[in-house]
Design a protein around this motif. Structure first.
Motif, PDB file in Angstrom:
ATOM      1  N   PRO A  17       0.839  -1.210   0.000  1.00  0.00           N
ATOM      2  CA  PRO A  17       0.000   0.000   0.000  1.00  0.00           C
ATOM      3  C   PRO A  17       0.870   1.253   0.000  1.00  0.00           C
ATOM      4  CG  PRO A  17       0.016  -1.009   2.172  1.00  0.00           C
ATOM      5  CD  PRO A  17       0.703  -1.973   1.250  1.00  0.00           C
ATOM      6  N   ASP A  36      -3.019   8.699   5.450  1.00  0.00           N
ATOM      7  CA  ASP A  36      -4.421   9.124   5.462  1.00  0.00           C
ATOM      8  C   ASP A  36      -5.222   8.302   6.470  1.00  0.00           C
ATOM      9  OD1 ASP A  36      -3.955  11.020   3.513  1.00  0.00           O
ATOM     10  OD2 ASP A  36      -4.670   9.759   1.858  1.00  0.00           O
ATOM     11  N   LYS A  48      -1.344   6.628   1.543  1.00  0.00           N
ATOM     12  CA  LYS A  48      -2.643   6.102   1.958  1.00  0.00           C
ATOM     13  C   LYS A  48      -2.609   5.643   3.413  1.00  0.00           C
ATOM     14  CE  LYS A  48      -4.600   4.825  -2.512  1.00  0.00           C
ATOM     15  NZ  LYS A  48      -5.262   3.769  -3.314  1.00  0.00           N
TER      16      LYS A  48
END
Length: 291
Positions: free
Chosen positions: A107, A114, A111
């Protein structure tokens, strides 16, 4: 005679006051006691079976915060923790988003940031390195470059990135150690989560290391080491090497006092292996209450 008795009484009172002060060194007002955490890897089997029951046991034991693992895939832990009033400030995460960001299926770190902000985290920790991610000084320099880049990115959104050690970083290689390279190469934005067990296993004094890294240690892992181990050991250790706090060779009070002076934000109890993790986390927190 009266003067002698007075002096004896005064001396006894002074000694008692000194002893009381020492006994209260980690008293109820102590920041780490008031906010003591647990690294949830300790309870990984219990969490896999029933995360709600596992987190209830953590809260019942008296812990105030938890540090999950596997973030951003840790919602069962974070949700249950918050349901029981446990703070979630830090998490170990899918570290290859930092150490090997171009790997397929990893990933993006952006992200993860976030998700961390949405969860309310203030700390993220690189928890480990695969064998192929280790090596000589050049490998650790590349690691530091990747970590520094990610730490700068994390700082922009108010998250502190840190690196959690094991013992392999302390193994001598080409006239240095991996940990020394990281100490030399990490930017001011990148910090350390010091695991005192693995520092000891690696042949280094945890208190001296914490003092040396003053201002650069964001968190500690508190765990104890079985007596009689042949150290240093840079590979694996037997399961019974991991002991409840107070049952091994690592005194916790000097470590926590050093943490205060070094500006450490959080302390988390951890025990990688235990035949009864629930009993172990209760025993460890009770030991901290005696300091």
């Amino acid at each position: 005679m009266l003067r002698r008795n007075f002096l004896k009484t005064a001396l006894a009172s002074s000694l008692a006051s000194s002893a009381a002060f020492q006994a209260m060194a980690l008293g109820k007002s102590n920041h780490y006691r008031k906010n003591i955490g647990i690294q949830l890897y300790t309870l990984r089997n219990q969490i896999a079976e029933d995360p709600v029951a596992a987190l209830k046991a953590v809260a019942d034991a008296g812990y105030k915060q938890v540090e999950p693992y596997g973030f951003p895939y840790a919602s069962s832990m974070t949700e249950a923790a918050k349901d029981f009033g446990l703070a979630v400030n830090s998490s170990h995460f899918a570290w290859e988003s930092v150490t090997n960001p171009t790997k397929e299926g990893v990933p993006p770190f952006a992200k993860i940031l976030d998700a961390a902000k949405e969860t309310g985290l203030s700390h993220l920790v690189v928890p480990y390195l695969h064998d192929h991610e280790r090596g000589g000084p050049d490998a650790y320099k590349r690691l530091a470059e990747n970590c520094n880049r990610a730490a700068a990115q994390a700082k922009k959104v108010g998250i502190q990135l840190a690196y959690h050690n094991h013992a392999f970083e302390f193994e001598p290689v080409e006239g240095t150690t991996g940990y020394q390279v990281l100490m030399d190469e990490f930017s001011p934005e990148m910090q350390f989560e010091v695991d005192v067990f693995w520092v000891e296993v690696g042949g280094v004094d945890p208190v001296k290391l914490i003092k040396k890294l003053k201002g650069r240690v964001s968190q500690l892992h508190l765990k104890d080491l079985k007596k009689g181990m042949d150290l240093p050991e840079f590979g694996s250790v037997p399961k019974d090497a991991f002991q409840e706090l107070g049952e091994g060779i690592i005194p916790m009070e000097p470590i926590i006092q050093a943490a205060q002076k070094a500006g450490v934000a959080h302390c988390h109890v951890e025990q990688d292996q235990s035949p009864d993790p629930i009993a172990s986390i209760n025993q460890s927190i009770k030991h901290l209450a005696t300091l």
